[in-house]
Design a protein around this motif. Sequence first.
Motif, PDB file in Angstrom:
ATOM      1  N   ILE A 337       0.784  -1.126  -0.175  1.00 48.45           N
ATOM      2  CA  ILE A 337      -0.083   0.075   0.130  1.00 48.45           C
ATOM      3  C   ILE A 337       0.924   1.340  -0.083  1.00 48.45           C
ATOM      4  CG2 ILE A 337      -1.778   1.225   1.130  1.00 48.45           C
ATOM      5  CD1 ILE A 337      -2.587  -1.651   2.241  1.00 48.45           C
ATOM      6  N   ARG A 338       0.585   2.122  -0.922  1.00 48.37           N
ATOM      7  CA  ARG A 338       1.445   3.208  -1.157  1.00 48.37           C
ATOM      8  C   ARG A 338       0.906   4.425  -0.473  1.00 48.37           C
ATOM      9  NH1 ARG A 338       2.737   5.661  -6.839  1.00 48.37           N
ATOM     10  NH2 ARG A 338       0.879   6.521  -6.686  1.00 48.37           N
ATOM     11  N   THR A 339       1.712   5.178   0.238  1.00 42.58           N
ATOM     12  CA  THR A 339       1.307   6.193   1.061  1.00 42.58           C
ATOM     13  C   THR A 339       0.738   7.441   0.067  1.00 42.58           C
ATOM     14  OG1 THR A 339       3.431   7.030   1.487  1.00 42.58           O
ATOM     15  CG2 THR A 339       2.347   5.767   3.035  1.00 42.58           C
ATOM     16  N   LEU A 340      -0.054   8.243   0.707  1.00 40.40           N
ATOM     17  CA  LEU A 340      -0.375   9.203  -0.233  1.00 40.40           C
ATOM     18  C   LEU A 340       0.510   9.872  -1.386  1.00 40.40           C
ATOM     19  CD1 LEU A 340      -3.205  10.676  -0.506  1.00 40.40           C
ATOM     20  CD2 LEU A 340      -2.450  12.404   1.213  1.00 40.40           C
ATOM     21  N   ASP A 341       0.026   9.915  -2.548  1.00 43.02           N
ATOM     22  CA  ASP A 341       0.979  10.536  -3.705  1.00 43.02           C
ATOM     23  C   ASP A 341       0.040  11.769  -4.251  1.00 43.02           C
ATOM     24  OD1 ASP A 341       2.912  11.233  -5.354  1.00 43.02           O
ATOM     25  OD2 ASP A 341       2.568   9.142  -6.394  1.00 43.02           O
ATOM     26  N   LEU A 342      -0.541  12.617  -3.373  1.00 45.70           N
ATOM     27  CA  LEU A 342      -1.236  13.775  -4.185  1.00 45.70           C
ATOM     28  C   LEU A 342      -0.276  14.579  -4.725  1.00 45.70           C
ATOM     29  CD1 LEU A 342      -4.086  14.542  -1.724  1.00 45.70           C
ATOM     30  CD2 LEU A 342      -4.384  13.522  -3.789  1.00 45.70           C
ATOM     31  N   LEU A 363       5.326  20.293  -3.937  1.00 47.50           N
ATOM     32  CA  LEU A 363       4.852  19.719  -2.800  1.00 47.50           C
ATOM     33  C   LEU A 363       4.060  18.533  -2.889  1.00 47.50           C
ATOM     34  CD1 LEU A 363       5.483  20.365   0.204  1.00 47.50           C
ATOM     35  CD2 LEU A 363       3.208  21.327   0.440  1.00 47.50           C
ATOM     36  N   ARG A 364       4.513  17.512  -3.506  1.00 50.21           N
ATOM     37  CA  ARG A 364       3.530  16.325  -3.970  1.00 50.21           C
ATOM     38  C   ARG A 364       4.242  15.191  -3.030  1.00 50.21           C
ATOM     39  NH1 ARG A 364       5.098  13.388  -9.538  1.00 50.21           N
ATOM     40  NH2 ARG A 364       3.809  11.698  -8.465  1.00 50.21           N
ATOM     41  N   ALA A 365       3.344  14.093  -3.153  1.00 52.34           N
ATOM     42  CA  ALA A 365       3.497  12.781  -2.503  1.00 52.34           C
ATOM     43  C   ALA A 365       4.210  13.077  -0.990  1.00 52.34           C
ATOM     44  CB  ALA A 365       4.505  12.248  -3.364  1.00 52.34           C
ATOM     45  N   GLY A 434      10.478   2.003  -0.442  1.00 54.48           N
ATOM     46  CA  GLY A 434      10.427   3.359  -0.936  1.00 54.48           C
ATOM     47  C   GLY A 434      10.106   3.305  -2.447  1.00 54.48           C
ATOM     48  N   MET A 435       9.630   4.112  -3.150  1.00 47.33           N
ATOM     49  CA  MET A 435       9.545   4.209  -4.511  1.00 47.33           C
ATOM     50  C   MET A 435      10.999   5.152  -5.072  1.00 47.33           C
ATOM     51  SD  MET A 435       6.365   3.621  -6.021  1.00 47.33           S
ATOM     52  CE  MET A 435       6.387   4.630  -7.214  1.00 47.33           C
ATOM     53  N   ILE A 436      11.366   4.538  -6.077  1.00 54.91           N
ATOM     54  CA  ILE A 436      12.749   4.994  -6.571  1.00 54.91           C
ATOM     55  C   ILE A 436      12.146   5.807  -7.969  1.00 54.91           C
ATOM     56  CG2 ILE A 436      14.941   4.884  -7.448  1.00 54.91           C
ATOM     57  CD1 ILE A 436      14.720   4.375  -4.625  1.00 54.91           C
ATOM     58  N   GLU A 437      11.665   6.917  -7.792  1.00 57.28           N
ATOM     59  CA  GLU A 437      11.185   7.355  -9.223  1.00 57.28           C
ATOM     60  C   GLU A 437      11.705   8.927  -9.514  1.00 57.28           C
ATOM     61  OE1 GLU A 437       7.012   7.705  -8.587  1.00 57.28           O
ATOM     62  OE2 GLU A 437       6.853   8.239  -6.440  1.00 57.28           O
ATOM     63  N   VAL A 438      12.534   9.229  -8.328  1.00 54.53           N
ATOM     64  CA  VAL A 438      13.346  10.551  -8.601  1.00 54.53           C
ATOM     65  C   VAL A 438      14.794  10.261  -9.081  1.00 54.53           C
ATOM     66  CG1 VAL A 438      13.963  12.699  -7.585  1.00 54.53           C
ATOM     67  CG2 VAL A 438      11.832  11.411  -7.256  1.00 54.53           C
ATOM     68  N   ASN A 460       7.154   5.765 -14.410  1.00 55.35           N
ATOM     69  CA  ASN A 460       6.467   6.646 -15.001  1.00 55.35           C
ATOM     70  C   ASN A 460       7.083   7.949 -14.605  1.00 55.35           C
ATOM     71  OD1 ASN A 460       4.666   4.486 -15.495  1.00 55.35           O
ATOM     72  ND2 ASN A 460       3.090   4.932 -14.130  1.00 55.35           N
ATOM     73  N   ASP A 461       7.269   8.231 -13.360  1.00 52.73           N
ATOM     74  CA  ASP A 461       7.855   9.348 -13.090  1.00 52.73           C
ATOM     75  C   ASP A 461       9.476   9.522 -13.084  1.00 52.73           C
ATOM     76  OD1 ASP A 461       6.077  11.488 -12.097  1.00 52.73           O
ATOM     77  OD2 ASP A 461       5.561   9.688 -10.354  1.00 52.73           O
ATOM     78  N   LEU A 462      10.043   8.417 -13.064  1.00 47.64           N
ATOM     79  CA  LEU A 462      11.536   8.545 -13.140  1.00 47.64           C
ATOM     80  C   LEU A 462      11.953   8.873 -14.616  1.00 47.64           C
ATOM     81  CD1 LEU A 462      14.162   7.936 -12.031  1.00 47.64           C
ATOM     82  CD2 LEU A 462      14.165   5.515 -12.924  1.00 47.64           C
ATOM     83  N   ASP A 470       6.988  16.269 -19.298  1.00 47.59           N
ATOM     84  CA  ASP A 470       5.992  16.196 -18.380  1.00 47.59           C
ATOM     85  C   ASP A 470       5.188  15.095 -19.179  1.00 47.59           C
ATOM     86  OD1 ASP A 470       3.403  16.518 -17.496  1.00 47.59           O
ATOM     87  OD2 ASP A 470       3.333  18.652 -17.762  1.00 47.59           O
ATOM     88  N   ARG A 471       4.783  14.013 -18.186  1.00 44.38           N
ATOM     89  CA  ARG A 471       4.286  12.915 -18.683  1.00 44.38           C
ATOM     90  C   ARG A 471       2.789  13.031 -19.031  1.00 44.38           C
ATOM     91  NH1 ARG A 471       3.777   9.718 -12.733  1.00 44.38           N
ATOM     92  NH2 ARG A 471       1.758   8.294 -13.659  1.00 44.38           N
ATOM     93  N   THR A 472       2.330  14.151 -18.726  1.00 45.33           N
ATOM     94  CA  THR A 472       0.732  14.467 -19.059  1.00 45.33           C
ATOM     95  C   THR A 472       0.686  15.170 -20.291  1.00 45.33           C
ATOM     96  OG1 THR A 472       0.612  16.392 -17.612  1.00 45.33           O
ATOM     97  CG2 THR A 472       0.165  14.311 -16.625  1.00 45.33           C
TER      98      THR A 472
HETATM   99 MG    MG Z   1       5.120   8.138  -9.485  1.00 37.78          MG
END
Ligand code: MG
Length: 577
Positions: A337-342, A363-365, A434-438, A460-462, A470-472
Amino acid sequence: MHGIGVSSGIAIGRAHLVSNALLEVVHYQLPMHLVDDEIARFKNAVQTVKHDLEVIRHSLSKNAPAEISAFISTHLSMLADKSLSEVPIEIIRKEQCNAEWAIKQQMDDIVAQFEAIEDDYLRERKHDVVQVVERVIKVLLGHPNMAVSKTKQSSKQQEGATILVAHDISPADAIQFKQHRFAAFITDVGGATSHTAILARSLNIPSIVALQRARDLIDDGEMIIVDGSLGVVIVNPSKEILAEYALRQDQWQLEQQKLQRIKSTKAVTICGMPIDLFANIEGPEDIVSVNSSGAAGIGLYRTEFLFMNRREMPGEEEQFIAYKQVVEAMKGLPVVIRTLDLGADKQMNPDTVSNCANPALGLRAVRFCLSEPQVFHAQFRALLRASHYGNVKILVPMLSTLGELRQTKILLERAKASLRKDNIPFDENITLGGMIEVPAAAINAEAFAKELDFLSIGTNDLIQYTLAIDRTDDAVAHLYNPLHPAVLKLIHMTIVAGAKFGKSVSVCGEIAGDVKLTKLLLGMGLRQFSMHPSNVLSVKKQILQCQLSVLNGQAKKVLSVKDLEKIEPLVAKFNLH
Ligand code: MG
Ligand code: PEP
């Protein structure tokens, strides 16, 4: 015609055009003495739609995807909202106009407000408003409840498959279409995250959205081919193309049937290496598709979806119930379960739309959670409480410094202490990943591997942060490439770092479900993949044919190439062997 393919597969059939009631709305003025009658006509129409939706909801079969009932409930609550049930009455009274016109005016107003929202997911909810209003207008105009009458459908069925062509399709209509065995549906509007798209995937019907002008350009009864995998519609195909696609369709169907055969087969390479294939989910409603995918657990539960589309944060209790539901349903299988990634493209509601210049860098995640410790505390307590009911692992997104990790650990310990004090049970051995995405975290992966229990690479973020894309943003989508040598290097460094410290490493970004990358990732040393449930079986099929000693050599070659243009053909060549 090209659109966004939202559900794979090939369908060949005759087009059935669904009318767009909204286009038929005209404006007329009423004499004062008829205004009350018009209001009564409006109220009746709203009641009829409510009744129809309730009937559809009750008639859903037990194994209908959970989303459908949820979407119908959303439509019912929209209809109950003052903005659709009362404001049109005020408009009728004030402007002395017809009911269709009044509700259409109100709809345009609401849609304009939705369009101003930056967040893609929330903005797309405008389609739900349009779909509900269209239902009311159909009743007011005296159209049948369903866009398609049964008799028409059954006569078409005898001629072969029917493909629905619509401006937009509401989830309630979509489920009825399913019962009438439409072969596919295609729409002018909608995005990859629209409810229609989500439904299409869960119903397993090939479908394409965002075709822009399909309804204008395709004639009723015309022969069309829908290739949901490529997002392509071929109108009026020649005999040769029809024959080619009939072949491809047979192959696709055969492939799907064959895939079901390996559902309970263990994902093991030819040389005997077991590989973990997990599913990504957004909420408890996705469990049905996880179970039918044969996944070995959940590798990524994106909890932020519980926080989206609403004004108030969910409290500890609400979170606990959702997490526990998933954990219990997985019956002891791992649930990460991943903690909040807002933040960035996942904002909670219009009020929280970030006004910073670069939300993806803002200021995300975990940064947001550390700045709002009470939010983190409530989520940790809910997660820990759920851990008592199964096999929970906690995953923290967007880490870039060890300081963030250490602060997170302090808050986690604080939540544990508070539960002990309250005598509430939880898994004392719960693990933290931990997510490795940076890119910073990937470059520093050894340090993270040392202090964490497991790593999960968020490609996706990495990719977005490594390539500054920008992925979007579809204007730069052609540059977004997982095979970029810098991206491959970061993924490889992370896998090696995990191995050095004996910590498991998974990939949970979209590339984990891309069969064109399975062999390369295996060759790079990856042993855990987490993906959309619909991809699990095709990735497993690849794995069953792999010999690691061969793949290791191939991956080594790919990693030594520094030119993206040379990597692509090399990977394609290795995929053939
Ligand atoms: Mg991500
Ligand atoms: C990722 O970034 O690869 C990932 C899995 O997380 P999300 O797509 O939710 O940002």
